[in-house]
Design a protein around this motif. Structure first.
Motif, PDB file in Angstrom:
ATOM      1  N   UNK A   1       0.846  -1.197   0.000  1.00 28.66           N
ATOM      2  CA  UNK A   1       0.000   0.000   0.000  1.00 28.66           C
ATOM      3  C   UNK A   1       0.877   1.240   0.000  1.00 28.66           C
ATOM      4  N   UNK A   2       0.442   2.264  -0.780  1.00 34.51           N
ATOM      5  CA  UNK A   2       1.094   3.568  -0.793  1.00 34.51           C
ATOM      6  C   UNK A   2       0.491   4.452   0.285  1.00 34.51           C
ATOM      7  N   UNK A   3       1.284   5.423   0.752  1.00 28.69           N
ATOM      8  CA  UNK A   3       0.715   6.436   1.636  1.00 28.69           C
ATOM      9  C   UNK A   3      -0.052   7.461   0.814  1.00 28.69           C
ATOM     10  N   UNK A   4      -0.634   8.461   1.466  1.00 30.59           N
ATOM     11  CA  UNK A   4      -1.532   9.402   0.783  1.00 30.59           C
ATOM     12  C   UNK A   4      -0.815  10.303  -0.209  1.00 30.59           C
ATOM     13  N   UNK A   5       0.510  10.438  -0.108  1.00 30.20           N
ATOM     14  CA  UNK A   5       1.253  11.278  -1.052  1.00 30.20           C
ATOM     15  C   UNK A   5       2.027  10.467  -2.081  1.00 30.20           C
ATOM     16  N   UNK A   6       1.994   9.146  -1.992  1.00 29.09           N
ATOM     17  CA  UNK A   6       2.694   8.311  -2.958  1.00 29.09           C
ATOM     18  C   UNK A   6       4.199   8.344  -2.815  1.00 29.09           C
ATOM     19  N   UNK A   7       4.708   8.658  -1.624  1.00 27.08           N
ATOM     20  CA  UNK A   7       6.156   8.727  -1.396  1.00 27.08           C
ATOM     21  C   UNK A   7       6.677   7.595  -0.524  1.00 27.08           C
ATOM     22  N   UNK A   8       5.794   6.860   0.119  1.00 25.54           N
ATOM     23  CA  UNK A   8       6.180   5.776   1.020  1.00 25.54           C
ATOM     24  C   UNK A   8       5.357   4.541   0.685  1.00 25.54           C
ATOM     25  N   UNK A   9       6.040   3.403   0.567  1.00 20.41           N
ATOM     26  CA  UNK A   9       5.384   2.141   0.227  1.00 20.41           C
ATOM     27  C   UNK A   9       5.523   1.178   1.403  1.00 20.41           C
ATOM     28  N   UNK A  10       4.417   0.538   1.775  1.00 21.81           N
ATOM     29  CA  UNK A  10       4.402  -0.411   2.890  1.00 21.81           C
ATOM     30  C   UNK A  10       4.059  -1.785   2.338  1.00 21.81           C
ATOM     31  N   UNK A  11       4.801  -2.803   2.800  1.00 18.82           N
ATOM     32  CA  UNK A  11       4.568  -4.174   2.343  1.00 18.82           C
ATOM     33  C   UNK A  11       4.492  -5.113   3.537  1.00 18.82           C
ATOM     34  N   UNK A  12       3.754  -6.203   3.371  1.00 17.90           N
ATOM     35  CA  UNK A  12       3.717  -7.275   4.368  1.00 17.90           C
ATOM     36  C   UNK A  12       3.899  -8.591   3.643  1.00 17.90           C
ATOM     37  N   UNK A  13       4.588  -9.523   4.294  1.00 16.49           N
ATOM     38  CA  UNK A  13       4.969 -10.764   3.636  1.00 16.49           C
ATOM     39  C   UNK A  13       4.734 -11.951   4.552  1.00 16.49           C
ATOM     40  N   UNK A  14       5.000 -13.155   4.044  1.00 17.00           N
ATOM     41  CA  UNK A  14       4.719 -14.378   4.783  1.00 17.00           C
ATOM     42  C   UNK A  14       5.661 -14.609   5.958  1.00 17.00           C
ATOM     43  N   UNK A  15       6.716 -13.810   6.102  1.00 15.29           N
ATOM     44  CA  UNK A  15       7.579 -13.944   7.267  1.00 15.29           C
ATOM     45  C   UNK A  15       7.056 -13.145   8.457  1.00 15.29           C
ATOM     46  N   UNK A  16       5.860 -12.530   8.307  1.00 14.57           N
ATOM     47  CA  UNK A  16       5.243 -11.798   9.403  1.00 14.57           C
ATOM     48  C   UNK A  16       5.839 -10.433   9.656  1.00 14.57           C
ATOM     49  N   UNK A  17       6.535  -9.864   8.684  1.00  9.74           N
ATOM     50  CA  UNK A  17       7.208  -8.572   8.852  1.00  9.74           C
ATOM     51  C   UNK A  17       6.545  -7.538   7.952  1.00  9.74           C
ATOM     52  N   UNK A  18       6.286  -6.354   8.525  1.00 10.25           N
ATOM     53  CA  UNK A  18       5.804  -5.206   7.757  1.00 10.25           C
ATOM     54  C   UNK A  18       6.986  -4.285   7.498  1.00 10.25           C
ATOM     55  N   UNK A  19       7.229  -3.963   6.241  1.00  9.13           N
ATOM     56  CA  UNK A  19       8.378  -3.142   5.860  1.00  9.13           C
ATOM     57  C   UNK A  19       7.908  -1.860   5.194  1.00  9.13           C
ATOM     58  N   UNK A  20       8.698  -0.800   5.383  1.00  4.72           N
ATOM     59  CA  UNK A  20       8.436   0.481   4.735  1.00  4.72           C
ATOM     60  C   UNK A  20       9.583   0.808   3.791  1.00  4.72           C
ATOM     61  N   UNK A  21       9.231   1.304   2.596  1.00 10.45           N
ATOM     62  CA  UNK A  21      10.209   1.600   1.554  1.00 10.45           C
ATOM     63  C   UNK A  21      10.056   3.047   1.110  1.00 10.45           C
ATOM     64  N   UNK A  22      11.205   3.693   0.889  1.00 12.47           N
ATOM     65  CA  UNK A  22      11.195   5.085   0.438  1.00 12.47           C
ATOM     66  C   UNK A  22      12.265   5.274  -0.644  1.00 12.47           C
ATOM     67  N   UNK A  23      11.977   6.145  -1.616  1.00 11.24           N
ATOM     68  CA  UNK A  23      12.914   6.398  -2.700  1.00 11.24           C
ATOM     69  C   UNK A  23      13.976   7.399  -2.262  1.00 11.24           C
ATOM     70  N   UNK A  24      15.241   7.101  -2.563  1.00 10.55           N
ATOM     71  CA  UNK A  24      16.343   7.993  -2.227  1.00 10.55           C
ATOM     72  C   UNK A  24      16.519   9.048  -3.314  1.00 10.55           C
TER      73      UNK A  24
END
Length: 417
Positions: A384-407
């Protein structure tokens, strides 16, 4: 709401999805216990209070979606029982009374599990797109927009010709949130052929615009980012091979050329030689300003002389043209003039610009912006993207939620987990 908080949702089985409403003040959860639970945030205590618990479907509920609040408090759910249900809040009834939320007639047009639902953006009319394992995307809307009753299929995408089954994987859908680019665009991914395509709704018919990619593994989720002033769109896909792939998409390729230009002062159609010549002229002008001024005066004089000469030639051409009109029957035999009328000349080398000049949209394009390999390599279930489209959040089968940002260099890196 700025602190971490645990909510005792009390589901009796796995939780498959959670969904916030438009304002973030209401939360809905669903799971394999076939129940939907709706929670309201209390501003005074900062706690989430149970609004209602709904026995909604006959099988696991896999996805939820809120409509825009201008249509009221409307929630949609889809399930492995092959149905979609619409829920409308009845504010006159007490909370936790089992009558607070009214369920409409189940939408059972699919012959396989429905894995994805998404309400259309608020600038459109109230409608919802559903993606099911039979390889079809259906667009529903109510015939009575006041009572929200009698939802029917307006149009359908046959994403997998010949059909598909549950074994071919889920079908995911996501709408373009921007009202200022090409409206009513929808991205669809997954199922049998493991590909991702972009469609546009035109006169109640979905028209395919572009195929983004085709994968070697199943596409498990897809999300279209808000644009927030960018000249391009961002679309993220979550795959079973443990990769998150982010695409840039331009509905107008002229914006892609502008974005990919090395200089802010390069215009469409400029070649490298033209840019080098312009740079050399600017350098000579800065070194010899007196010569530049003199050449400017000479150029001005030459321009005046050429204008006078052009006026004389135009008058002679006019006389000649009158004579030709007397001799001919009205047909134009000049091949150069007919070529210019058919669209040659300035736009001949750039068909996109010629199309825009005539008012026709030019062909869209896309490119792979990033391919993120999540470690350890496990299937990515949600993005899922945040409301401004600058941060991406993912969840996977290892039970971890990760946040991704463009440098600043354009690469995507993990900023939190």
């Amino acid at each position: 709401m700025d602190q971490d908080q645990s909510i005792p949702v009390n589901h009796d089985d796995f939780i498959h999805d959670i969904a916030y409403n438009f304002y973030g003040s209401r939360l809905a959860t669903c799971g394999s216990d076939r129940c939907i639970k709706i929670w309201d945030w209390n501003r005074q205590t900062g706690l989430w209070i149970l609004n209602e618990s709904i026995g909604a479907h006959d099988s696991s509920i896999v996805r939820l979606s809120w409509a825009h609040p201008e249509f009221g408090q409307v929630l949609a759910s889809c399930s492995l029982d092959c149905t979609v249900r619409i829920w409308v809040e009845q504010e006159t009834n007490m909370k936790n009374s089992s009558m607070r939320w009214r369920g409409l007639m189940p939408l059972g047009d699919s012959k396989a599990a429905v894995h994805s639902i998404a309400f259309a953006p608020e600038y459109s009319s109230l409608s919802i797109a559903t993606g099911s394992s039979d390889g079809k995307v259906r667009l529903y809307s109510p015939t009575d927009p006041v009572r929200l009753s009698n939802w029917t299929v307006n149009c359908m995408i046959d994403f997998v010709p010949g059909g598909a089954t549950d074994a071919d994987g889920p079908l995911c859908v996501s709408w373009c949130k921007s009202r200022f680019s090409s409206p009513h665009m929808l991205v669809v991914g997954g199922s049998k052929h493991k590909n991702v395509k972009i469609y546009q709704l035109l006169s109640n018919v979905f028209v395919e615009l572009l195929e983004l990619a085709q994968y070697d593994s199943h596409v498990l989720d897809i999300d279209w980012a808000p644009t927030m002033g960018r000249s391009y769109h961002l679309i993220a896909t979550a795959c079973a091979d443990g990769h998150i792939r982010i695409y840039k998409f331009w509905s107008d390729p002229s914006l892609a050329k502008t974005h990919l230009s090395d200089s802010l002062f390069v215009y469409d159609g400029d070649s490298d030689d033209n840019k080098d010549d312009a740079n050399m002229k600017a350098l000579d002008t800065s070194r010899h300003p007196d010569d530049a001024s003199a050449s400017s005066d000479e150029a001005s004089d030459d321009t005046d002389d050429s204008e006078d000469s052009a006026d004389d030639e135009d008058s002679e051409d006019s006389i000649s043209a009158d004579d030709d009109d007397d001799d001919n029957d009205g047909t134009d035999s000049d091949p150069d003039r007919s070529s210019s009328a058919s669209g040659g000349g300035l736009y001949a080398s750039d068909p996109d610009r010629r199309g825009r000049q005539r008012g026709r949209p030019s062909a869209p394009r896309s490119e792979l912006a990033s391919d993120i390999a999540v470690q350890p390599s496990v299937p990515i279930r949600r993005i899922r993207w945040n409301s401004s489209g600058t941060l991406l959040v993912s969840s996977s089968d290892d039970g971890v939620v990760r946040m991704w940002r463009m440098t600043a260099s354009g690469t995507w890196r993990e900023v939190a987990a």
